[in-house]
Design an enzyme around this catalytic site. Structure first.
Site, short mmCIF file in Angstrom:
data_model
loop_
_atom_site.label_atom_id
_atom_site.label_comp_id
_atom_site.label_asym_id
_atom_site.label_seq_id
_atom_site.Cartn_x
_atom_site.Cartn_y
_atom_site.Cartn_z
CG HIS A 114 -2.08 -0.98 1.07
ND1 HIS A 114 -2.92 -1.32 2.11
CD2 HIS A 114 -2.50 -1.72 0.00
CE1 HIS A 114 -3.81 -2.22 1.68
NE2 HIS A 114 -3.57 -2.48 0.42
CG LEU A 207 -6.65 -7.51 20.16
CD1 LEU A 207 -5.57 -8.03 21.11
CD2 LEU A 207 -6.64 -5.98 20.14
#
Ligand code: OAD
Length: 241
Positions: A114, A207
């Site tokens: 990106h 997470l």
């Protein structure tokens, strides 16, 4: 999952996202309070937004570039650099992140699909130049001198960098590992399916489960600064067996 497997693993592809830099103090995009709650994607991460209001867009990326001076790599970045140094096979790190924490953590084999905050792209001559300063004052391109620099960051609707190389690596890797990414943005979100269909084992470290979590053979949940060093330790100790 890694039992008895690491002896056969020769090529690892690792995809990282904003979650790996979260504990360094860089906001993620989609978590509560993340960047896309503070800014509209259409305003700061599309070519149309840049055409509408270049000052706003240049200021947004100038702010994010300047903020890199106040953050440092965390144990997850450093563990991946250790893996690259010590693993006897190949390790390719593909990151969606535009920060430079993998490099500062010691990784060398990194593809920024990106783009990067510390790079500028000239819209006149299309050269990508290393860039550390503000772009807001419309500095000249170091190559063609046109005052046409923009952040060298891939916006929605644009083609990410290095895709041919990434797909080649996904075709030949034995192990694909996704770290700290929500799996919300393609083409990166499709890498797990690609690697899996080519026979790679797929592991997610995050997470919370990502959108494509069911496609992984195994998911380990926890903060990157804990789960990534633990996984690297495990890989390196098994590679020695
Ligand atoms: P997101 O913000 O979409 O997702 C961040 C992920 O990191 C989530 O799955 C969180 O659960 C996880 N996470 C948060 N804190 C973590 C921690 N301490 N340890 C481990 N995981 C943690 O960010 P990305 O998936 O990277 O693209 O976003 C992908 C792309 O969307 C970005 O590259 C950017 C954005 O729009 C462009 O700007 C083109």
């Amino acid at each position: 999952m890694l039992d008895g497997l690491m002896a056969q693993v020769e090529r690892i592809v690792i995809l990282t996202g904003a979650g790996i830099s979260a504990e360094s103090g860089i906001d993620t995009f989609r978590d509560a309070g993340g960047l896309w709650e503070q800014h509209r994607v259409e305003d700061v991460a599309t070519p149309e937004g840049f055409a509408r209001n270049p000052d706003l867009v240049l200021a947004f990326y100038d702010m994010r570039r300047a903020a890199l001076a106040d953050v440092a790599p965390n144990p997850a970045h450093r563990a991946l650099a250790r893996l690259e140094r010590e693993f006897p096979g190949e390790v390719l790190l593909v990151t969606q992140n535009v920060d430079d924490l993998h490099e500062r953590g010691g990784s060398a084999n990194v593809l920024h699909m990106h783009g990067a905050l510390k790079s500028a792209l000239c819209t006149a001559c299309e050269t990508r130049s290393p860039w550390l300063e503000s772009l807001g004052a419309r500095p000249p391109c170091p190559v063609c001198q046109a005052p046409s620099l923009r952040p060298d960051v891939v916006w929605f609707g644009e083609m990410p960098y290095e895709m041919a190389r990434i797909y080649r690596a996904l075709e030949s890797c034995d192990l694909f590992v996704s770290i700290g990414t929500s799996g919300a943005v393609y083409p990166a979100a499709g890498f797990v399916a690609e690697a899996r269909s080519n026979g790679a084992r797929c592991l997610e470290l995050n997470l919370e489960p990502s959108e494509g979590s069911r496609l992984f053979h195994e998911t380990r949940l926890g903060p990157a600064s804990v789960v990534v060093p633990a996984w690297v330790e495990e890989v390196l100790s098994r590679a020695e067996d």
